[in-house]
Design an enzyme around this catalytic site. Sequence first.
Site, PDB file in Angstrom:
ATOM      1  N   SER A  84       0.903  -1.150   0.095  1.00 54.15           N
ATOM      2  CA  SER A  84       0.078   0.121  -0.034  1.00 54.15           C
ATOM      3  C   SER A  84       1.011   1.262   0.064  1.00 54.15           C
ATOM      4  O   SER A  84       1.992   1.347   0.440  1.00 54.15           O
ATOM      5  CB  SER A  84      -0.854  -0.136   1.165  1.00 54.15           C
ATOM      6  OG  SER A  84      -1.289   1.203   1.461  1.00 54.15           O
ATOM      7  N   TYR A 124      -1.059  -0.602  10.986  1.00 52.15           N
ATOM      8  CA  TYR A 124      -1.563  -1.434   9.530  1.00 52.15           C
ATOM      9  C   TYR A 124      -0.435  -1.178   8.586  1.00 52.15           C
ATOM     10  O   TYR A 124       0.033  -1.831   8.055  1.00 52.15           O
ATOM     11  CB  TYR A 124      -2.859  -0.786   8.950  1.00 52.15           C
ATOM     12  CG  TYR A 124      -3.015  -0.911   7.654  1.00 52.15           C
ATOM     13  CD1 TYR A 124      -3.335  -2.450   7.166  1.00 52.15           C
ATOM     14  CD2 TYR A 124      -2.905  -0.035   6.616  1.00 52.15           C
ATOM     15  CE1 TYR A 124      -3.636  -2.279   5.782  1.00 52.15           C
ATOM     16  CE2 TYR A 124      -3.271  -0.166   5.505  1.00 52.15           C
ATOM     17  CZ  TYR A 124      -3.587  -1.458   5.013  1.00 52.15           C
ATOM     18  OH  TYR A 124      -3.649  -1.844   3.568  1.00 52.15           O
ATOM     19  N   LYS A 182       2.538  -3.843   6.690  1.00 56.60           N
ATOM     20  CA  LYS A 182       2.529  -3.826   5.123  1.00 56.60           C
ATOM     21  C   LYS A 182       4.081  -3.610   5.042  1.00 56.60           C
ATOM     22  O   LYS A 182       4.847  -4.455   4.297  1.00 56.60           O
ATOM     23  CB  LYS A 182       1.850  -2.951   4.533  1.00 56.60           C
ATOM     24  CG  LYS A 182       0.466  -3.016   4.542  1.00 56.60           C
ATOM     25  CD  LYS A 182      -0.146  -4.279   3.545  1.00 56.60           C
ATOM     26  CE  LYS A 182      -1.252  -4.518   3.633  1.00 56.60           C
ATOM     27  NZ  LYS A 182      -1.772  -5.558   3.075  1.00 56.60           N
TER      28      LYS A 182
END
Length: 340
Positions: free
Chosen positions: A126, A150, A154
């Site tokens: 992302s 989060y 990643k």
Amino acid sequence: MKKILVTGGAGYIGSHTCIELLNSGYEVVIVDDFTNSVMEPVKRLEKLAGKKVSFHEVNLLDKEALDAVFKKEGKIDAVIHFAALKAVGESVAQPLMYYKNNISGSLALFEVMRDNDVKNVVFSSSATVYGDPEETPIKEDATVHATNPYGHTKSMMEQILMDTSHALGWGVILLRYFNPVGAHESGEIGEDPEYPNNLLPFVSQVAAGIREHVTIFGDDYDTIDGTGVRDYIHVVDLARAHVKSIERLTGFDKGTLIYNIGTGTGYSVQQMVETFRQVSGKEIKVVIGPRRPGDIAECTADATLANKELGWSAEYGLQEMIESAWKWQSKYPNGYRGAK
Ligand code: UDP
């Protein structure tokens, strides 16, 4: 490359990718545990593509069950790894749940891949790994400094894959998505959040009369109209970037390739809402609220590398993104829950 295993294939991006894989002639094996999804999109994608997938309801943390899938399926040529938790706010409140699911789940998957001699992986990363970028449009060599759990999961996964590729001779492609929106042109599959955290599904629900208004998180940014600017990318374009990545890995020996996946064009929150009004013909009430903690003013992709090395570029513009989102929303106001 013939047989592709897709984790999270029942999810939003996963289901669109499975259609594109089937349409391109690949055999598809889906592993999903329905954490944020249901079986319905799998049935629909099979119907849309006119082909079947092989489906396994397995949580990635269940390594034995996962290993059994690999053994049962025989030769798997590559894995596309989508399965993960993805709500930024929730990750701040429950970091351990995020690290366990996203990191431990992926580690189990990679160990099973190693044990079954599967050496190719496309990873769902992302633009969040860039944090607050020094420059936009962002290039792949920009500094990685995620700002929430989060995003950390990643960037950690990216690192784990780079190290593994180096040590075990894997072919790895990390796709850094910007803001995926829209739905399949049929209106049969789309994003189905329980509670929408992202802008477009929220606006969509306001247009449909499910919610009363959308709150704009700040109108005092240094942008075209003061509201946040993002690079929205049609989910079908994004899905096709995965097919291109699988093609790129064919014959690619080993190493890690990193690509931004966006259109390169940014739109503000106000522009998104205005286009949604035009497309839907509905009134969309907005209320200006405070900035959302952690948000940045602007985030757009420099996707020239994907264009050059994957032969990929976005085909759809804002109009198609919003038309398809509205078609899906109008056809299935309650998402898959309304399915007959
Ligand atoms: N946004 C907003 N209201 C909402 C949700 C999002 O104003 O209800 C804004 C947000 O501040 C950002 C843009 O819309 O500028 C895109 O946010 P989203 O959560 O969709 O994606 P992000 O880029 O934050 O991952």
